[in-house]
Design a protein around this motif. Structure first.
Motif, PDB file in Angstrom:
ATOM      1  N   SER A 452       0.828  -1.207   0.000  1.00  0.00           N
ATOM      2  CA  SER A 452       0.000   0.000   0.000  1.00  0.00           C
ATOM      3  C   SER A 452       0.862   1.256   0.000  1.00  0.00           C
ATOM      4  CB  SER A 452      -0.932  -0.006   1.218  1.00  0.00           C
ATOM      5  OG  SER A 452      -1.828  -1.096   1.177  1.00  0.00           O
ATOM      6  N   LEU A 453       1.964   1.217   0.779  1.00  0.00           N
ATOM      7  CA  LEU A 453       2.884   2.364   0.825  1.00  0.00           C
ATOM      8  C   LEU A 453       3.509   2.608  -0.543  1.00  0.00           C
ATOM      9  CD1 LEU A 453       4.393   4.485   2.525  1.00  0.00           C
ATOM     10  CD2 LEU A 453       6.121   2.747   2.994  1.00  0.00           C
ATOM     11  N   LEU A 454       3.970   1.539  -1.199  1.00  0.00           N
ATOM     12  CA  LEU A 454       4.575   1.683  -2.525  1.00  0.00           C
ATOM     13  C   LEU A 454       3.558   2.200  -3.546  1.00  0.00           C
ATOM     14  CD1 LEU A 454       6.790  -1.538  -2.787  1.00  0.00           C
ATOM     15  CD2 LEU A 454       7.590   0.827  -2.670  1.00  0.00           C
ATOM     16  N   ALA A 455       2.348   1.632  -3.520  1.00  0.00           N
ATOM     17  CA  ALA A 455       1.309   2.061  -4.456  1.00  0.00           C
ATOM     18  C   ALA A 455       0.967   3.533  -4.244  1.00  0.00           C
ATOM     19  CB  ALA A 455       0.063   1.194  -4.299  1.00  0.00           C
ATOM     20  N   GLY A 456       0.855   3.937  -2.987  1.00  0.00           N
ATOM     21  CA  GLY A 456       0.538   5.334  -2.684  1.00  0.00           C
ATOM     22  C   GLY A 456       1.656   6.279  -3.093  1.00  0.00           C
ATOM     23  N   LEU A 457       2.911   5.910  -2.787  1.00  0.00           N
ATOM     24  CA  LEU A 457       4.053   6.778  -3.093  1.00  0.00           C
ATOM     25  C   LEU A 457       4.264   6.894  -4.604  1.00  0.00           C
ATOM     26  CD1 LEU A 457       6.455   8.423  -2.045  1.00  0.00           C
ATOM     27  CD2 LEU A 457       7.778   6.284  -1.964  1.00  0.00           C
ATOM     28  N   ILE A 458       4.258   5.743  -5.290  1.00  0.00           N
ATOM     29  CA  ILE A 458       4.458   5.775  -6.746  1.00  0.00           C
ATOM     30  C   ILE A 458       3.291   6.493  -7.432  1.00  0.00           C
ATOM     31  CG2 ILE A 458       4.703   4.359  -8.827  1.00  0.00           C
ATOM     32  CD1 ILE A 458       6.005   2.210  -7.035  1.00  0.00           C
ATOM     33  N   GLY A 459       2.075   6.217  -6.949  1.00  0.00           N
ATOM     34  CA  GLY A 459       0.907   6.883  -7.524  1.00  0.00           C
ATOM     35  C   GLY A 459       0.972   8.388  -7.364  1.00  0.00           C
ATOM     36  N   TRP A 460       1.404   8.843  -6.193  1.00  0.00           N
ATOM     37  CA  TRP A 460       1.516  10.282  -5.948  1.00  0.00           C
ATOM     38  C   TRP A 460       2.565  10.903  -6.869  1.00  0.00           C
ATOM     39  CZ3 TRP A 460       5.295  13.743  -4.571  1.00  0.00           C
ATOM     40  CH2 TRP A 460       4.850  15.014  -4.176  1.00  0.00           C
ATOM     41  N   ILE A 461       3.708  10.234  -7.013  1.00  0.00           N
ATOM     42  CA  ILE A 461       4.774  10.760  -7.886  1.00  0.00           C
ATOM     43  C   ILE A 461       4.294  10.838  -9.333  1.00  0.00           C
ATOM     44  CG2 ILE A 461       7.051  10.240  -8.854  1.00  0.00           C
ATOM     45  CD1 ILE A 461       7.771   9.009  -6.109  1.00  0.00           C
ATOM     46  N   LEU A 462       3.634   9.784  -9.798  1.00  0.00           N
ATOM     47  CA  LEU A 462       3.133   9.771 -11.174  1.00  0.00           C
ATOM     48  C   LEU A 462       2.103  10.875 -11.401  1.00  0.00           C
ATOM     49  CD1 LEU A 462       2.737   5.925 -11.819  1.00  0.00           C
ATOM     50  CD2 LEU A 462       4.489   7.455 -12.780  1.00  0.00           C
ATOM     51  N   LEU A 463       1.185  11.033 -10.457  1.00  0.00           N
ATOM     52  CA  LEU A 463       0.170  12.080 -10.589  1.00  0.00           C
ATOM     53  C   LEU A 463       0.808  13.464 -10.538  1.00  0.00           C
ATOM     54  CD1 LEU A 463      -2.694  10.553  -8.424  1.00  0.00           C
ATOM     55  CD2 LEU A 463      -2.887  11.205 -10.831  1.00  0.00           C
ATOM     56  N   HIS A 464       1.795  13.627  -9.662  1.00  0.00           N
ATOM     57  CA  HIS A 464       2.484  14.921  -9.545  1.00  0.00           C
ATOM     58  C   HIS A 464       3.138  15.305 -10.868  1.00  0.00           C
ATOM     59  CE1 HIS A 464       4.493  18.235  -7.555  1.00  0.00           C
ATOM     60  NE2 HIS A 464       5.669  17.807  -8.011  1.00  0.00           N
ATOM     61  N   ARG A 465       3.600  14.305 -11.606  1.00  0.00           N
ATOM     62  CA  ARG A 465       4.283  14.560 -12.869  1.00  0.00           C
ATOM     63  C   ARG A 465       3.305  14.718 -14.040  1.00  0.00           C
ATOM     64  NH1 ARG A 465       9.799  13.279 -13.038  1.00  0.00           N
ATOM     65  NH2 ARG A 465       9.625  12.751 -15.246  1.00  0.00           N
TER      66      ARG A 465
END
Length: 479
Positions: A452-465
């Motif tokens: 869940s932590l990885l999905a949230g962190l990667i998802g946030w980075i992708l959305l931020h970009r």
């Protein structure tokens, strides 16, 4: 006087025209925005509590108190009858949270699902089709990946663990990006998570039932029939549904069907129609307010105690307010703070505390942990994205307004945050006191937290970009 945040009423005596398609569209967005704000704020609390649980569980000298506390027995007893008992055995504090408090959580989920079907995103087949199909992909793909890893192993029974998306946690991450996120994308994720919850409820009902006590179950369904009859007869008293619902919960708890299912079924019995139409409510208010207008204004300003007539006029307004708000809306509105700020954080605090100091780092990348991590991060991502892509390409449903495929890929990544329901299903899958089962449960929780932590962190980075740098969200700006 009761209050609600779901309805707005006309302010004149003229009959109201049928709302246009645009007005209905805006009403759906209005309801969705309220839901998004609630889940997002609750998700932030959930993140903080999870981190706190992991810290406390790994502080020597303190962590023993933490783990022992959840094993304490709890009782609400009159004579020999204990409400918090399962097959004659008192619940532990952890059992009380997972089987009793989480039944309230699933009750609120049931209310939300019913509202979504009646007036929300699930009320329109065209609007709902894309997130429904995406949710199906997001459930099927992780289960398949998990089973590939778990085939022939003792932990193959936990295949349902990575199928859920945590609505509060995922929207909490999404809220960090503010108004850069198109509202349609938030609604897509919310609707997907609601459909995921429906899938989780079905799985719990079908696969996590033990020996069935037919007589207790029969009585429970008879009481559910009484609740349905109350809904047909327009009984508005919330305690009617809550009181009988508590009995249904106890009967389910001791009948072999998981008690959280009782919460959902009781929620479906709660009436969604109020006694008064909004126009009748407005007429009642105006009729009683006019009586005050007949009084001398100066006299009203001087009085500190109302007359008997004035009290009656105000009570008529209060009674009308109660009758224009449906029990479904009133209960959902009343429960959201309790669920988001007490029940879910308490559940996370009790279940996310994993002792890591004697866990080899290599164990994260083997067995059940890696199966869950890959199922959540990879399975959820490609399940949601591929099924969404196929749905749009086959012209079964349109893309969410104002989005592109990069945004959809990023939001699919957030779908891998499985936390709450995943932890819940892990407890059901590996409930037992043997060292082997306890070890599997700990590693399952570790996989859920890391995945869940990885999905949230990667998802946030992708959305931020991928999201636009400037807020361009007219629906939210109007709110």
């Amino acid at each position: 006087m009761k209050n609600t945040t779901y309805s707005t009423f006309p302010v004149n005596n003229q009959s109201q025209p049928e709302p246009s398609g645009e007005q209905k569209h805006r009403n759906v967005f209005y309801t969705a925005r309220l839901s998004l704000k609630r889940h997002a704020s609750g998700g932030n609390v959930l993140i903080a509590v999870t981190v706190l649980a992991l810290i406390i569980a790994n502080i020597p000298g303190i962590n023993q108190y933490y783990f022992n506390f959840w094993e304490q027995k709890i009782a609400l007893q009159i004579g020999h009858f204990n409400l918090f008992s399962h097959s004659g055995h008192p619940m532990s504090m952890l059992d009380f949270i997972n089987d009793a408090l989480m039944a309230i959580f699933f009750f609120s989920i049931g209310l939300e699902i019913k509202r979504e079907i009646l007036v929300g995103e699930l009320s329109s087949f065209k609007q709902a089709l894309l997130p429904i199909i995406a949710a199906i992909g997001g459930m099927v793909m992780p289960v398949m990946i998990y089973l590939i890893f778990a085939h022939g192993t003792p932990y193959s029974g936990g295949a349902a663990i990575p199928m859920a998306t945590d609505i509060a946690f995922s929207l909490g991450v999404l809220s960090m990006l503010g108004k850069r996120v198109p509202l349609s994308l938030k609604i897509f994720l919310t609707t997907l998570a609601v459909v995921d919850d429906i899938g989780g409820i079905i799985v719990i009902a079908l696969f996590y039932s033990t020996h069935i006590e037919g007589m207790l179950l029969l009585v429970a369904f008879l009481l559910l029939g009484v609740l349905l009859l109350g809904s047909v007869l327009r009984i508005q008293n919330n305690w009617f549904y809550l009181g009988i619902g508590a009995v249904v919960w106890f009967l389910f708890l001791n009948s072999g069907i998981h008690p959280t299912i009782a919460g959902v079924l009781v929620a479906f019995c709660v009436p969604a129609k109020p006694v008064f139409a909004p126009n009748n409510y407005i007429k009642t208010i105006r009729a009683n307010i006019r009586r005050f207008n007949a009084e001398d204004d100066k006299l009203l300003n001087r009085r500190s105690i109302l007359s008997k007539d004035q009290m009656n006029w105000l009570k008529q307004i209060e009674s009308a307010s109660d009758k224009v708000i449906s029990p479904l809306q009133e209960l959902e509105d009343s429960l959201h703070s309790t669920v988001n700020y007490i029940i879910l954080p308490l559940f996370a605090f009790a279940n996310a505390g994993i002792f890591l100091l004697n866990t080899p780092a290599s164990s994260i990348f083997e067995g059940i942990s890696i199966a869950i991590i890959i199922a959540l991060v990879i399975g959820k991502l490609f399940g949601i994205f591929i099924f969404s892509w196929l749905t749009v390409k086959l012209k079964l449903a349109p893309m969410p307004e104002g989005t592109n495929w990069k945004m959809m890929f990023s939001i699919a990544m957030l779908g891998g945050i499985g936390f709450t329901v995943s932890l819940f299903i892990a407890n059901l899958s590996f409930g037992g006191n043997t060292p082997e089962i306890t070890s599997m449960l700990s590693h399952a929780k570790l996989g859920i937290v890391i995945g869940s932590l990885l999905a949230g962190l990667i998802g946030w980075i992708l959305l931020h970009r991928t999201l636009p740098a400037d807020a361009n969200n007219p629906e939210e700006q109007e709110s």
